[in-house]
Design a protein around this motif. Structure first.
Motif, PDB file in Angstrom:
ATOM      1  N   VAL A 147       0.815  -1.213   0.000  1.00  0.00           N
ATOM      2  CA  VAL A 147       0.000   0.000   0.000  1.00  0.00           C
ATOM      3  C   VAL A 147       0.851   1.266   0.000  1.00  0.00           C
ATOM      4  O   VAL A 147       0.579   2.219  -0.733  1.00  0.00           O
ATOM      5  N   THR A 148       1.889   1.320   0.819  1.00  0.00           N
ATOM      6  CA  THR A 148       2.641   2.577   0.997  1.00  0.00           C
ATOM      7  C   THR A 148       3.828   2.711   0.060  1.00  0.00           C
ATOM      8  O   THR A 148       4.618   3.647   0.210  1.00  0.00           O
ATOM      9  N   THR A 149       3.969   1.815  -0.892  1.00  0.00           N
ATOM     10  CA  THR A 149       5.084   1.914  -1.830  1.00  0.00           C
ATOM     11  C   THR A 149       5.075   3.273  -2.508  1.00  0.00           C
ATOM     12  O   THR A 149       4.053   3.708  -3.026  1.00  0.00           O
ATOM     13  N   SER A 150       6.235   3.933  -2.497  1.00  0.00           N
ATOM     14  CA  SER A 150       6.274   5.335  -2.919  1.00  0.00           C
ATOM     15  C   SER A 150       6.868   5.556  -4.303  1.00  0.00           C
ATOM     16  O   SER A 150       6.880   6.673  -4.798  1.00  0.00           O
TER      17      SER A 150
ATOM     18  N   ARG B  74      12.889   6.306   8.520  1.00  0.00           N
ATOM     19  CA  ARG B  74      12.058   7.507   8.455  1.00  0.00           C
ATOM     20  C   ARG B  74      10.851   7.372   9.370  1.00  0.00           C
ATOM     21  O   ARG B  74      10.283   6.288   9.506  1.00  0.00           O
ATOM     22  N   GLN B  75      10.463   8.478   9.974  1.00  0.00           N
ATOM     23  CA  GLN B  75       9.283   8.485  10.831  1.00  0.00           C
ATOM     24  C   GLN B  75       8.064   8.859  10.003  1.00  0.00           C
ATOM     25  O   GLN B  75       7.990   9.946   9.436  1.00  0.00           O
ATOM     26  N   ALA B  76       7.104   7.923   9.913  1.00  0.00           N
ATOM     27  CA  ALA B  76       5.837   8.171   9.222  1.00  0.00           C
ATOM     28  C   ALA B  76       6.060   8.827   7.865  1.00  0.00           C
ATOM     29  O   ALA B  76       5.532   9.895   7.575  1.00  0.00           O
ATOM     30  N   TYR B  77       6.833   8.169   7.026  1.00  0.00           N
ATOM     31  CA  TYR B  77       7.168   8.719   5.720  1.00  0.00           C
ATOM     32  C   TYR B  77       5.910   8.987   4.901  1.00  0.00           C
ATOM     33  O   TYR B  77       5.038   8.143   4.791  1.00  0.00           O
ATOM     34  N   GLU B  78       5.795  10.204   4.355  1.00  0.00           N
ATOM     35  CA  GLU B  78       4.653  10.662   3.557  1.00  0.00           C
ATOM     36  C   GLU B  78       3.333  10.576   4.333  1.00  0.00           C
ATOM     37  O   GLU B  78       2.263  10.495   3.749  1.00  0.00           O
ATOM     38  N   GLY B  79       3.440  10.581   5.656  1.00  0.00           N
ATOM     39  CA  GLY B  79       2.254  10.523   6.498  1.00  0.00           C
ATOM     40  C   GLY B  79       1.817   9.131   6.865  1.00  0.00           C
ATOM     41  O   GLY B  79       0.914   8.948   7.699  1.00  0.00           O
TER      42      GLY B  79
END
Length: 342
Positions: free
Chosen positions: A38-41, A180-185
């Motif tokens: 899901v979070t793949t950027s 990273r902390q909460a990358y891209e939210g």
């Protein structure tokens, strides 16, 4: 156990890794699939990784150089189709969030906040599924290996392993630091797995990173200042090799930083991108296949114990006639299984 199974015959694909016929109940090592990205950027597709590896793995010969009888102890946990379905649906929300941020939008936008809440809540549920399933298998005395999906997927397994075995360290093979902390939210971003592991798993005492060659300023600060983190960047490794230091000596230095119990977290992009060209965020540099195998084998040779592992970010090629990524992923998975079973 299938008494009539002959590893010398042509394999008969059955939906299991390596087309093995053994059940979860009669095996020592169980492979859990988590088809989620899901979070793949950047490049997507690793949610299809487990299925692609299952298909490619039927071509893997079962006589492993380091553990010839290891295949007899490996089984496949039934894949939950609902994970892939939810991943596909939520990826649309994630893509809209990422596009909004790349265009200069704010995370505080009301619509974006609602989408972030949906994605973060679903990611937390997925972590719960992985944790509950892993814990149940560990309580049965099984060794649990996880195949992703993106690199966010193994957090639940790491937690369960930490509860089961107590103090442990992670050998993290990757192109990225994932601090990273909460990358891209996204609270449970693929780029945040090690940050979350350090934050949420009290028994994680050491994170030893290898092959890292892509990271931001904040991650560099964590790598420099957190005493639990030891990073062997790819630049450092390659410079030492160019100056004549043997890879075996470098491996011994890496392994020396680890405690007795070791979890191996292997993002496929830790390898040279010629071995995984379809992975989501390939980066020049990285380990060869045999360097990676030697490093993991060095953990075993040191007397340390591997207590769990994951393999993530394998994405099938768009060229259906040339599934190189899945081929490499299948062989790496088989090698990790056999080394873990020693």
């Amino acid at each position: 156990m299938e008494k009539n199974f002959d590893p010398n015959l042509v394999s008969q694909p059955n939906g299991n890794y390596f087309a093995l016929p053994f059940s979860v109940e009669e095996s020592r090592l169980v492979i859990l699939s988590v088809p989620w990205d899901v979070t793949t950027s950047y490049g997507r597709g690793c949610a299809q990784g487990p299925d692609a590896i299952v298909e490619a793995s039927s071509q893997v010969d079962l006589h492993d150089y380091h553990n010839p009888e290891g295949y007899k102890a490996i089984s496949t946990y039934p894949i939950s189709d609902s994970i892939l379905v939810e991943s596909t649906l939520l990826a649309r929300d994630a893509e809209k969030i990422i596009a909004h941020l790349e265009e200069g939008g704010s995370e505080q936008d009301e619509v974006i906040q609602k989408r972030l809440q949906r994605v973060n809540a679903a990611s937390e549920r997925l972590n719960g599924y992985v944790y509950d399933t892993s814990r149940e298998l560990l309580e049965q005395g099984k060794f649990v290996a996880l195949v992703g999906g993106d690199h966010s997927t193994p957090l639940g397994l790491m937690k369960a392993v930490g509860e089961k075995h107590g103090d442990f360290g992670i050998l993290h093979i990757d192109a990225h630091a994932d601090l990273r902390q909460a990358y891209e939210g996204f609270t449970y971003s693929h780029a945040s797995i090690m940050y979350n592991a350090l934050r949420e798993i009290p028994s994680l005492k050491k994170l030893v990173q290898t092959g890292i060659r892509d990271y931001c300023k904040n991650e560099a600060a964590i790598m420099r200042n957190d005493p639990r983190v030891e990073t062997f960047t790819d630049y450092r490794i390659q410079e030492e090799k160019m100056c004549g230091k043997p890879w075996d000596a470098i491996c011994r230095e890496i392994v020396a930083q680890l405690p007795q119990s070791v979890y191996v977290s292997f993002d496929i992009d830790g390898l040279s991108p010629d071995l995984c060209p379809s992975t989501g965020t390939p980066v020049p540099g990285g380990l060869t296949f045999h360097e990676a195998v030697h490093l993991v084998r060095s953990v075993i040779r040191s007397g340390r114990r591997i207590i769990g592992f994951d393999l993530t970010e394998v994405a099938p090629s768009k060229d259906e006639e040339n599934q190189w990524d899945a081929n490499v992923g299948a062989r790496l998975l088989f090698k990790l299984c056999n080394l873990a079973l020693l």
